[in-house]
Design a protein around this motif. Structure first.
Motif, PDB file in Angstrom:
ATOM      1  N   LEU A  42       0.899  -1.091  -0.083  1.00 54.25           N
ATOM      2  CA  LEU A  42      -0.051   0.002  -0.046  1.00 54.25           C
ATOM      3  C   LEU A  42       0.748   1.192  -0.053  1.00 54.25           C
ATOM      4  CD1 LEU A  42      -1.843  -2.372   0.838  1.00 54.25           C
ATOM      5  CD2 LEU A  42      -3.121  -0.758   2.337  1.00 54.25           C
ATOM      6  N   VAL A  43       0.845   1.968  -1.276  1.00 51.16           N
ATOM      7  CA  VAL A  43       1.884   2.870  -1.434  1.00 51.16           C
ATOM      8  C   VAL A  43       1.203   4.475  -1.203  1.00 51.16           C
ATOM      9  CG1 VAL A  43       3.524   3.807  -2.967  1.00 51.16           C
ATOM     10  CG2 VAL A  43       2.816   1.497  -3.148  1.00 51.16           C
ATOM     11  N   VAL A  44       1.981   4.989  -0.328  1.00 54.43           N
ATOM     12  CA  VAL A  44       1.778   6.656  -0.089  1.00 54.43           C
ATOM     13  C   VAL A  44       2.799   7.527  -0.526  1.00 54.43           C
ATOM     14  CG1 VAL A  44       1.370   8.270   1.882  1.00 54.43           C
ATOM     15  CG2 VAL A  44       1.100   5.827   2.363  1.00 54.43           C
ATOM     16  N   PRO A  45       2.183   8.324  -1.499  1.00 58.20           N
ATOM     17  CA  PRO A  45       3.015   9.099  -2.393  1.00 58.20           C
ATOM     18  C   PRO A  45       3.826  10.149  -1.750  1.00 58.20           C
ATOM     19  CG  PRO A  45       0.921   8.921  -3.534  1.00 58.20           C
ATOM     20  CD  PRO A  45       0.615   8.338  -2.101  1.00 58.20           C
ATOM     21  N   GLU A  46       3.251  10.639  -0.673  1.00 60.22           N
ATOM     22  CA  GLU A  46       3.856  11.705  -0.044  1.00 60.22           C
ATOM     23  C   GLU A  46       3.721  11.814   1.720  1.00 60.22           C
ATOM     24  OE1 GLU A  46       4.833  16.490  -0.423  1.00 60.22           O
ATOM     25  OE2 GLU A  46       3.460  15.575  -1.752  1.00 60.22           O
ATOM     26  N   HIS A  47       4.242  10.735   2.300  1.00 59.46           N
ATOM     27  CA  HIS A  47       3.668  10.480   3.802  1.00 59.46           C
ATOM     28  C   HIS A  47       4.081  11.553   4.342  1.00 59.46           C
ATOM     29  CE1 HIS A  47       3.979   8.370   7.599  1.00 59.46           C
ATOM     30  NE2 HIS A  47       3.019   7.528   6.991  1.00 59.46           N
ATOM     31  N   HIS A  48       3.040  12.108   5.312  1.00 61.35           N
ATOM     32  CA  HIS A  48       2.960  13.285   6.199  1.00 61.35           C
ATOM     33  C   HIS A  48       3.757  14.592   5.381  1.00 61.35           C
ATOM     34  CE1 HIS A  48       2.406  10.969  10.456  1.00 61.35           C
ATOM     35  NE2 HIS A  48       1.574  10.386   9.353  1.00 61.35           N
ATOM     36  N   GLY A  49       3.599  14.526   4.117  1.00 60.23           N
ATOM     37  CA  GLY A  49       4.169  15.810   3.502  1.00 60.23           C
ATOM     38  C   GLY A  49       5.714  15.634   3.216  1.00 60.23           C
ATOM     39  N   ALA A  50       6.304  14.461   3.457  1.00 59.10           N
ATOM     40  CA  ALA A  50       7.698  14.580   3.356  1.00 59.10           C
ATOM     41  C   ALA A  50       7.845  13.229   2.540  1.00 59.10           C
ATOM     42  CB  ALA A  50       8.359  14.425   4.720  1.00 59.10           C
ATOM     43  N   HIS A  51       9.120  12.697   2.417  1.00 56.90           N
ATOM     44  CA  HIS A  51       9.719  11.508   1.583  1.00 56.90           C
ATOM     45  C   HIS A  51       8.727  11.201   0.418  1.00 56.90           C
ATOM     46  CE1 HIS A  51      11.621  10.662   5.481  1.00 56.90           C
ATOM     47  NE2 HIS A  51      10.781  10.876   5.932  1.00 56.90           N
ATOM     48  N   ALA A 112     -11.068  14.301  -2.464  1.00 56.34           N
ATOM     49  CA  ALA A 112     -10.901  12.751  -2.369  1.00 56.34           C
ATOM     50  C   ALA A 112     -10.431  12.265  -3.702  1.00 56.34           C
ATOM     51  CB  ALA A 112     -12.046  12.172  -1.581  1.00 56.34           C
ATOM     52  N   ALA A 113     -11.255  12.616  -4.621  1.00 51.88           N
ATOM     53  CA  ALA A 113     -11.064  12.143  -6.045  1.00 51.88           C
ATOM     54  C   ALA A 113      -9.966  12.601  -6.536  1.00 51.88           C
ATOM     55  CB  ALA A 113     -12.351  12.437  -6.757  1.00 51.88           C
ATOM     56  N   ARG A 114      -9.426  13.681  -6.479  1.00 46.76           N
ATOM     57  CA  ARG A 114      -8.054  14.343  -6.824  1.00 46.76           C
ATOM     58  C   ARG A 114      -7.168  13.647  -6.356  1.00 46.76           C
ATOM     59  NH1 ARG A 114      -4.102  17.618  -5.536  1.00 46.76           N
ATOM     60  NH2 ARG A 114      -4.870  17.937  -3.260  1.00 46.76           N
ATOM     61  N   ARG A 115      -7.045  13.459  -4.902  1.00 48.74           N
ATOM     62  CA  ARG A 115      -5.918  12.608  -4.434  1.00 48.74           C
ATOM     63  C   ARG A 115      -5.775  11.262  -4.745  1.00 48.74           C
ATOM     64  NH1 ARG A 115      -5.615  15.045   2.025  1.00 48.74           N
ATOM     65  NH2 ARG A 115      -5.846  17.222   1.314  1.00 48.74           N
ATOM     66  N   MET A 116      -7.131  10.690  -5.075  1.00 47.00           N
ATOM     67  CA  MET A 116      -7.033   9.283  -5.274  1.00 47.00           C
ATOM     68  C   MET A 116      -6.547   9.067  -6.932  1.00 47.00           C
ATOM     69  SD  MET A 116     -10.740   7.939  -4.276  1.00 47.00           S
ATOM     70  CE  MET A 116     -11.283   7.713  -2.694  1.00 47.00           C
ATOM     71  N   ARG A 117      -6.886  10.050  -7.695  1.00 43.59           N
ATOM     72  CA  ARG A 117      -6.415   9.890  -9.316  1.00 43.59           C
ATOM     73  C   ARG A 117      -5.067  10.374  -9.427  1.00 43.59           C
ATOM     74  NH1 ARG A 117     -11.939  12.803 -10.491  1.00 43.59           N
ATOM     75  NH2 ARG A 117     -13.016  11.010 -11.374  1.00 43.59           N
ATOM     76  N   ASP A 118      -4.473  11.369  -8.565  1.00 42.85           N
ATOM     77  CA  ASP A 118      -3.285  11.539  -8.694  1.00 42.85           C
ATOM     78  C   ASP A 118      -2.318  10.716  -8.076  1.00 42.85           C
ATOM     79  OD1 ASP A 118      -3.904  14.118  -9.428  1.00 42.85           O
ATOM     80  OD2 ASP A 118      -3.502  15.553  -7.746  1.00 42.85           O
ATOM     81  N   GLY A 119      -2.669  10.047  -6.891  1.00 40.72           N
ATOM     82  CA  GLY A 119      -1.975   8.711  -6.484  1.00 40.72           C
ATOM     83  C   GLY A 119      -2.025   7.863  -7.666  1.00 40.72           C
ATOM     84  N   ARG A 120      -2.906   7.274  -8.207  1.00 47.72           N
ATOM     85  CA  ARG A 120      -3.049   6.128  -8.975  1.00 47.72           C
ATOM     86  C   ARG A 120      -2.044   6.491 -10.327  1.00 47.72           C
ATOM     87  NH1 ARG A 120      -8.571   4.140 -11.146  1.00 47.72           N
ATOM     88  NH2 ARG A 120      -8.639   6.264 -11.863  1.00 47.72           N
ATOM     89  N   ALA A 121      -2.082   7.802 -10.703  1.00 47.27           N
ATOM     90  CA  ALA A 121      -1.347   8.085 -11.755  1.00 47.27           C
ATOM     91  C   ALA A 121      -0.054   8.129 -11.430  1.00 47.27           C
ATOM     92  CB  ALA A 121      -1.813   9.711 -12.115  1.00 47.27           C
ATOM     93  N   LEU A 122       0.512   8.476 -10.344  1.00 48.24           N
ATOM     94  CA  LEU A 122       1.814   8.509 -10.033  1.00 48.24           C
ATOM     95  C   LEU A 122       2.322   7.085  -9.903  1.00 48.24           C
ATOM     96  CD1 LEU A 122       4.506   9.892  -9.047  1.00 48.24           C
ATOM     97  CD2 LEU A 122       3.538   9.600  -6.819  1.00 48.24           C
ATOM     98  N   ILE A 123       1.622   6.121  -9.226  1.00 47.17           N
ATOM     99  CA  ILE A 123       1.915   4.882  -8.896  1.00 47.17           C
ATOM    100  C   ILE A 123       1.924   3.835 -10.079  1.00 47.17           C
ATOM    101  CG2 ILE A 123       1.344   2.620  -7.735  1.00 47.17           C
ATOM    102  CD1 ILE A 123       0.283   4.568  -5.405  1.00 47.17           C
ATOM    103  N   GLU A 124       1.025   4.174 -11.130  1.00 46.61           N
ATOM    104  CA  GLU A 124       1.097   3.542 -12.432  1.00 46.61           C
ATOM    105  C   GLU A 124       1.951   3.946 -13.183  1.00 46.61           C
ATOM    106  OE1 GLU A 124      -3.863   2.215 -12.430  1.00 46.61           O
ATOM    107  OE2 GLU A 124      -3.045   3.750 -13.868  1.00 46.61           O
ATOM    108  N   ASP A 125       2.559   5.120 -13.287  1.00 49.56           N
ATOM    109  CA  ASP A 125       3.600   5.549 -14.017  1.00 49.56           C
ATOM    110  C   ASP A 125       5.009   5.175 -13.571  1.00 49.56           C
ATOM    111  OD1 ASP A 125       5.059   7.429 -15.881  1.00 49.56           O
ATOM    112  OD2 ASP A 125       5.845   8.497 -14.061  1.00 49.56           O
TER     113      ASP A 125
END
Length: 247
Positions: A42-51, A112-125
Motif C-alpha cells: 500500500l503505497v503513500v505518495p507523500e507520507h506526512h508531506g515528506a519523503h 478525495a477524487a483528486r488525491r485518488m487520481r493523482d496517487g494512481r497516476a503516479l504509482i501506475e507511471d
C-alpha cells in the motif's frame, strides 16, 4: 464469486521512501512464510508531506521491481495524515480508531477524487502497471471518499471488515483484518491478543487478511506474533492475490 480455495491475503502498509528499511524487513518476514512476492504493498505518495515518491528515484526503481516480481500495488491515500476537522461519529473515529492518520475521513468528494487520481497516476507511471485498487489510510472513509471511489473506477477497495468493488458495491471478501498496533503498550497487548484469537477463530473464513505496518518493526513481540500468525494460516490455506477476488 468465491475463490476456488481458501486464501490468505497479506499486505504491507505505508510503503514509501521514508519506510524503505522497515518495508524490507517486513517483506523478508512475509516471504519467509509465504514465498516470494506473495503480498501486496500500500503505497503513500507523500507520507506526512515528506519523503515524496519521485519517478526516476532509487526507491521508484525498487517499487517497479517489486511490481514486476508480482507484488500488487494499492494506492494508499496521498499524505496519510488527517488534516480535517471532524464532528459527531467522524470525530470519534478520528480520535479513537487512529492517531491522526485517517486522511480520507473528512475530505470532500472532489478533493478525495483528486488525491485518488493523482496517487494512481503516479504509482501506475512508476510501476508500469494498473493499481490493484485503493485503500484509505487507517481504513477510514468519509462520505466524500465513498462517493469519490465510485467516480474513480478503482477495481476494489478495502476497510477493516470487507473488500468490495466500488460502484457496484459487490462484496468480494468479508471478515476482520488482522493487524497490530505499536503506539502504546495497551494497544500492543490488545493487538497481540486479537492475533492469537484470530489464529484459532478465523480459519473458517474463505479469505483471511493480514496487514503489517513499518511501526511493527519496533517491537519484537509484534514481529514474533506476525510470524506466528503467518505460519498458522499458511499451513492451512494458500497465499493469494487480491486480484483473485475479482474472479
Amino acid at each position: 464469486m468465491k475463490p476456488e480455495r481458501k486464501l490468505l491475503l497479506a499486505s504491507i502498509h505505508d510503503v514509501g521512501p521514508g519506510s524503505e528499511r522497515q518495508v524490507d524487513q517486513l517483506a523478508t518476514l512475509i516471504e519467509k512464510q509465504l514465498g516470494s512476492a506473495r503480498f501486496a504493498m500500500l503505497v503513500v505518495p507523500e507520507h506526512h508531506g515528506a519523503h515524496r515518491l519521485t519517478p526516476g528515484s532509487a526507491f521508484a526503481t525498487r517499487l517497479r521491481d517489486w511490481a514486476d516480481s508480482g507484488v500488487e500495488m494499492f494506492v494508499h491515500g496521498w499524505y496519510h495524515r488527517d488534516q480535517s476537522q471532524h464532528e459527531g461519529l467522524a470525530s470519534f473515529k478520528a480520535k479513537h480508531m487512529t492517531a491522526g492518520e485517517g486522511e480520507f475521513l473528512g475530505l470532500s468528494r472532489d478533493e478525495a477524487a483528486r488525491r485518488m487520481r493523482d496517487g494512481r497516476a503516479l504509482i501506475e507511471d512508476i510501476t508500469g502497471r494498473a493499481a490493484a485498487g485503493f485503500i484509505a489510510p487507517a481504513w477510514l472513509y468519509g462520505e466524500g471518499a465513498h462517493a469519490a471511489l465510485a467516480d474513480c473506477g478503482f477495481a476494489m477497495a478495502e476497510d477493516h471488515m470487507r473488500v468490495w468493488q466500488p460502484g457496484s458495491n459487490r462484496q468480494l471478501a468479508r471478515g476482520p483484518v488482522i493487524t497490530w498496533a505499536s503506539r502504546s503498550t495497551m494497544r500492543t497487548a490488545s493487538s497481540l491478543a486479537f492475533a492469537a484469537l484470530a489464529r484459532v477463530a478465523l480459519h473458517p473464513l474463505d479469505v483471511v487478511r493480514l496487514a503489517v505496518h513499518p511501526g511493527d518493526t519496533t517491537k519484537s513481540s509484534i514481529l514474533a506474533s506476525i510470524e506466528a500468525t503467518l505460519a498458522s494460516f499458511a499451513g492451512r490455506r494458500r497465499a493469494g492475490r487480491y486480484a483473485e477476488l475479482l474472479g
